[in-house]
Design a protein around this motif. Structure first.
Motif, PDB file in Angstrom:
ATOM      1  N   LEU A  52      -4.056   3.886  -9.074  1.00 12.32           N
ATOM      2  CA  LEU A  52      -4.041   2.492  -8.663  1.00 12.32           C
ATOM      3  C   LEU A  52      -4.194   1.609  -9.886  1.00 12.32           C
ATOM      4  O   LEU A  52      -4.613   2.062 -10.944  1.00 12.32           O
ATOM      5  N   GLU A  53      -3.883   0.336  -9.700  1.00  7.49           N
ATOM      6  CA  GLU A  53      -4.063  -0.622 -10.793  1.00  7.49           C
ATOM      7  C   GLU A  53      -5.535  -0.629 -11.207  1.00  7.49           C
ATOM      8  O   GLU A  53      -6.422  -0.710 -10.356  1.00  7.49           O
ATOM      9  N   PRO A  54      -5.831  -0.527 -12.498  1.00  6.22           N
ATOM     10  CA  PRO A  54      -7.227  -0.519 -12.942  1.00  6.22           C
ATOM     11  C   PRO A  54      -7.947  -1.795 -12.514  1.00  6.22           C
ATOM     12  O   PRO A  54      -7.368  -2.877 -12.520  1.00  6.22           O
ATOM     13  N   ALA A  55      -9.207  -1.644 -12.127  1.00  2.00           N
ATOM     14  CA  ALA A  55      -9.999  -2.794 -11.694  1.00  2.00           C
ATOM     15  C   ALA A  55     -11.341  -2.771 -12.416  1.00  2.00           C
ATOM     16  O   ALA A  55     -12.112  -1.833 -12.245  1.00  2.00           O
ATOM     17  N   THR A  56     -11.599  -3.796 -13.205  1.00  2.00           N
ATOM     18  CA  THR A  56     -12.894  -3.877 -13.879  1.00  2.00           C
ATOM     19  C   THR A  56     -13.903  -4.518 -12.927  1.00  2.00           C
ATOM     20  O   THR A  56     -13.539  -5.349 -12.091  1.00  2.00           O
ATOM     21  N   SER A  61     -17.487  -5.905  -7.109  1.00  2.00           N
ATOM     22  CA  SER A  61     -16.554  -6.456  -6.127  1.00  2.00           C
ATOM     23  C   SER A  61     -16.732  -5.794  -4.760  1.00  2.00           C
ATOM     24  O   SER A  61     -16.676  -6.471  -3.722  1.00  2.00           O
ATOM     25  N   LEU A  62     -16.948  -4.478  -4.754  1.00  2.00           N
ATOM     26  CA  LEU A  62     -17.174  -3.770  -3.491  1.00  2.00           C
ATOM     27  C   LEU A  62     -18.464  -4.252  -2.834  1.00  2.00           C
ATOM     28  O   LEU A  62     -18.503  -4.480  -1.615  1.00  2.00           O
ATOM     29  N   THR A  63     -19.510  -4.429  -3.626  1.00  2.00           N
ATOM     30  CA  THR A  63     -20.792  -4.899  -3.104  1.00  2.00           C
ATOM     31  C   THR A  63     -20.653  -6.294  -2.506  1.00  2.00           C
ATOM     32  O   THR A  63     -21.152  -6.568  -1.410  1.00  2.00           O
ATOM     33  N   VAL A  64     -19.955  -7.174  -3.205  1.00  2.00           N
ATOM     34  CA  VAL A  64     -19.741  -8.541  -2.718  1.00  2.00           C
ATOM     35  C   VAL A  64     -18.947  -8.514  -1.413  1.00  2.00           C
ATOM     36  O   VAL A  64     -19.279  -9.223  -0.456  1.00  2.00           O
ATOM     37  N   LEU A  65     -17.917  -7.692  -1.358  1.00  2.00           N
ATOM     38  CA  LEU A  65     -17.102  -7.583  -0.145  1.00  2.00           C
ATOM     39  C   LEU A  65     -17.940  -7.120   1.038  1.00  2.00           C
ATOM     40  O   LEU A  65     -17.867  -7.694   2.137  1.00  2.00           O
ATOM     41  N   LEU A  66     -18.736  -6.096   0.819  1.00  2.00           N
ATOM     42  CA  LEU A  66     -19.590  -5.582   1.901  1.00  2.00           C
ATOM     43  C   LEU A  66     -20.586  -6.646   2.377  1.00  2.00           C
ATOM     44  O   LEU A  66     -20.767  -6.859   3.578  1.00  2.00           O
ATOM     45  N   LYS A  67     -21.212  -7.332   1.429  1.00  2.00           N
ATOM     46  CA  LYS A  67     -22.184  -8.375   1.785  1.00  2.00           C
ATOM     47  C   LYS A  67     -21.500  -9.536   2.518  1.00  2.00           C
ATOM     48  O   LYS A  67     -22.049 -10.081   3.481  1.00  2.00           O
ATOM     49  N   ARG A  68     -20.325  -9.925   2.061  1.00  6.95           N
ATOM     50  CA  ARG A  68     -19.604 -11.043   2.680  1.00  6.95           C
ATOM     51  C   ARG A  68     -19.299 -10.746   4.140  1.00  6.95           C
ATOM     52  O   ARG A  68     -19.254 -11.648   4.971  1.00  6.95           O
ATOM     53  N   HIS A  69     -19.109  -9.489   4.461  1.00  2.81           N
ATOM     54  CA  HIS A  69     -18.790  -9.099   5.833  1.00  2.81           C
ATOM     55  C   HIS A  69     -20.020  -8.622   6.599  1.00  2.81           C
ATOM     56  O   HIS A  69     -19.906  -8.020   7.661  1.00  2.81           O
TER      57      HIS A  69
END
Length: 74
Positions: A52-56, A61-69
């Motif tokens: 996949l495209e590299p993601a720094t 980002s995963l933590t923020v996504l989980l918290k946002r939801h």
């Protein structure tokens, strides 16, 4: 989980990209129903995926996504 990169097959196919988006969304929607061991495997594994495209800053980002939801942590 072993420290290896998982290579995804046919990631260039539009159908595969769409399927991955839906699979990821399903994981997010069902996050709270997953055992903690499965959550950890997904969270840690997401950071080791190859092909996949590299993601720094992916863990953040995963933590923020989980918290946002409103999802419980790992």
């Amino acid at each position: 989980m072993a420290d290896i990169d998982f290579v995804l097959v046919n990631i260039e196919e539009d159908a595969d990209r769409l399927a991955l988006q839906y699979l990821g969304a399903a994981a997010l929607v069902n996050w709270d129903a997953l055992p903690i061991s499965a959550r950890m495997m997904l969270f840690e594994g997401a950071q080791k995926i190859g092909g996949l495209e590299p993601a720094t800053g992916l863990a953040q980002s995963l933590t923020v996504l989980l918290k946002r939801h409103g999802k419980i942590g790992i």
